[in-house]
Each structure stands twice: as structure tokens, then as C-alpha cells.
Design an enzyme around this catalytic site. Sequence first.
Site, PDB file in Angstrom:
ATOM      1  N   ASP A  44      -3.442   3.670  -2.522  1.00 45.63           N
ATOM      2  CA  ASP A  44      -2.323   2.846  -2.030  1.00 45.63           C
ATOM      3  C   ASP A  44      -1.179   3.698  -1.515  1.00 45.63           C
ATOM      4  OD1 ASP A  44      -3.350   0.882  -4.684  1.00 45.63           O
ATOM      5  OD2 ASP A  44      -3.393   0.184  -2.620  1.00 45.63           O
ATOM      6  N   ASP A  68      -5.582   9.741  -3.002  1.00 40.42           N
ATOM      7  CA  ASP A  68      -4.940   8.545  -3.564  1.00 40.42           C
ATOM      8  C   ASP A  68      -5.285   7.393  -2.615  1.00 40.42           C
ATOM      9  OD1 ASP A  68      -2.925   6.793  -4.793  1.00 40.42           O
ATOM     10  OD2 ASP A  68      -1.750   7.229  -2.988  1.00 40.42           O
ATOM     11  N   THR A  86      -5.033   1.969  -8.842  1.00 34.53           N
ATOM     12  CA  THR A  86      -5.377   0.579  -8.533  1.00 34.53           C
ATOM     13  C   THR A  86      -6.742   0.194  -9.070  1.00 34.53           C
ATOM     14  OG1 THR A  86      -5.231  -1.090  -6.796  1.00 34.53           O
ATOM     15  CG2 THR A  86      -6.489   0.890  -6.277  1.00 34.53           C
TER      16      THR A  86
HETATM   17  C1  XBP Z   1      -0.711   2.152  -6.585  1.00 28.46           C
HETATM   18  C2  XBP Z   1      -0.453   1.309  -7.750  1.00 28.46           C
HETATM   19  C3  XBP Z   1      -1.300   0.091  -7.978  1.00 28.46           C
HETATM   20  C4  XBP Z   1      -1.080  -0.920  -6.855  1.00 28.46           C
HETATM   21  C5  XBP Z   1      -1.496  -2.301  -7.283  1.00 28.46           C
HETATM   22  O1  XBP Z   1      -1.876   2.883  -6.867  1.00 28.46           O
HETATM   23  O2  XBP Z   1       0.410   1.647  -8.557  1.00 28.46           O
HETATM   24  O3  XBP Z   1      -0.896  -0.472  -9.203  1.00 28.46           O
HETATM   25  O4  XBP Z   1       0.329  -0.994  -6.585  1.00 28.46           O
HETATM   26  O5  XBP Z   1      -2.874  -2.294  -7.637  1.00 28.46           O
HETATM   27  P1  XBP Z   1      -2.179   4.331  -6.143  1.00 28.46           P
HETATM   28  P2  XBP Z   1      -3.327  -2.988  -9.021  1.00 28.46           P
HETATM   29  O6  XBP Z   1      -0.960   4.703  -5.285  1.00 28.46           O
HETATM   30  O7  XBP Z   1      -2.385   5.281  -7.286  1.00 28.46           O
HETATM   31  O8  XBP Z   1      -3.401   4.084  -5.318  1.00 28.46           O
HETATM   32  O9  XBP Z   1      -2.658  -4.354  -9.068  1.00 28.46           O
HETATM   33  O10 XBP Z   1      -4.822  -3.067  -8.943  1.00 28.46           O
HETATM   34  O11 XBP Z   1      -2.840  -2.052 -10.100  1.00 28.46           O
HETATM   35 MG    MG Z   2      -0.187   5.829  -3.832  1.00 25.61          MG
END
Ligand code: XBP
Ligand code: MG
Length: 260
Positions: free
Chosen positions: A11, A9, A124
Site C-alpha cells: 500500500d 511493500d 495489509t
Molecule cells: C498499509 C496498511 C494497511 C492498509 C489497510 O500496509 O497499514 O493496514 O492501510 O489494509 P502496507 P488492511 O503499507 O504495509 O502495505 O485493512 O488489510 O490492514
Molecule cells: Mg505502505
Amino acid sequence: MSLQALIFDVDGTLADTERDGHRVAFNAAFAEHGLDWHWDEALYGELLQVAGGVERLAHYARAHRALTLADDELAALLRRLHASKTRHYVQRVAEGAVRLRPGVARLIREARREGLRLAIATTTTRDNVIALLRATLGEDAPHWFDVMGTAQEVAAKKPDPAVYRWVLERLGLDADAAIAFEDSAHGVTAATAAGLRCLVTPTDYSAGDAFGAASARLTDLDHHPDDPARPVTLDDVRRWHAEMPRKDAPSVRPARADPA
Ligand code: XBP
Ligand code: MG
């Protein structure tokens, strides 16, 4: 089946991006568009329950601002806001505002040395991932990952398992041959529903989340749960992969990892 791939993953897992990265970029986009919207740290923690930046904006517009725009007008505004936010986020990351979490670079390099395949499975935007990998691991880093599943490849957001299923299909691997690294309940639900075992390194925002039996909870990859003075190594990951049950298997606690 032996471990052949690590699926990360982004973020919260590769880097703690939400509070000082995405949230700040959203607020910069609101200011750029002359909106009096502001997401403070507490509100953003609530909004993070909605995966996907555009979906998060739509939820906020409806639930918190009771916007009465026609659907097509609202959709156009949210697309403009999200494009602006992504520009601000990519710029912040490129300027070095976001660092990898402890142990991430070391484990990725160890996996590369030992010939394991690497993949990304994230909600993301793809541009965000490329910017983060280049800024933290070098210009060539995006090419280290055989498969990159992002919001551009898979529309359904976590906790839907679609992105993990898409990544496994592109890797040509059964879930048994890989392990996922996540930070949140949404992410663990998505990974385990795709049949993957999951190592979880929560952030402040997800520390209160509950995770399932097919996952093991770690502080971070630089502190082994049984001996925080030593890092989590690829051999530790292989051991957890061998010991942890898959989601559809009876839950047997892994011998050496914190119950998640
Ligand atoms: C985390 C998310 C993303 C980010 C924002 O993604 O939910 O939406 O918060 O990025 P993950 P965007 O933990 O799956 O990496 O604005 O590009 O969606
Ligand atoms: Mg995440």
C-alpha cells in the site's frame, strides 16, 4: 554482497491504494453496518499513523467514538467491519479502481528477466495483495513472488520489523542481499530495522514523513532523481544498494540519490 532480491511493500508503494481504495472500502463497510461513521481524506491521513486495518478501526472506535462496548463485543464488531471492508476493497480492486504506481510493473518485469527474486512485505490483508497483483499484473502475478509476508503471516505491524525479518528468513537471504521498496516512515523504519536498505517513493499521505540514512527518496520509479526524464532501472537500484549504508553503518549519503 550482490543484490539478489527486491522486497516490495504494497500500500502506497506498488499502488497508491489508501485514499481511493482502502478509505472508500472502510466507508462502505460502515454504511453496510448502519454506522454513521465516515472517514474523509483528512481524517484518514491521521488514522494512517495506525498500521493495520483492524488496529485502525479499534483506535478510531476508542479515540474518536468513545465506544463503551465490552472488549469482546467491540472485538467482534471490529472483526465484522474489517471483513466487510476487505470484501469491498477486493471488489474495487478487481474492478480496476486501483492502478500500479509509475514504473512498478516495468521494474518488476526487468527483475524477473534478470533472475532476481521478488517478495512482498506488507501490513495489509493477503486477499488484498492477491487481488491487486491479479488485477494489475495478471492472474499469474502472485506466483512471481517467492515469499509474501502479509497480516496473515505476521501479526506485528510496521514499524515493527517482524514482517521484513520473516520475509528474509523465508527467502533464506541476509538483509545485505536484498533491498526494500517503501512509501512511509513506518515502512522505512521496519525495513531498515531489519537491516535492509530502502528506496522510498512517498505518496501524498507520506510526503511529509522523515526517512533515515539507510534510505533514498525517489518521486517514483519512472523518474530518476538525477534526471527525471529517465526511469529508475535495475542497474540504478543495484548502484543504490551498493552505495547506501545499512542502518547500523555510519551514514554516508549515496552519491546519486536524493537525501531522504
Ligand atoms: C498499509 C496498511 C494497511 C492498509 C489497510 O500496509 O497499514 O493496514 O492501510 O489494509 P502496507 P488492511 O503499507 O504495509 O502495505 O485493512 O488489510 O490492514
Ligand atoms: Mg505502505
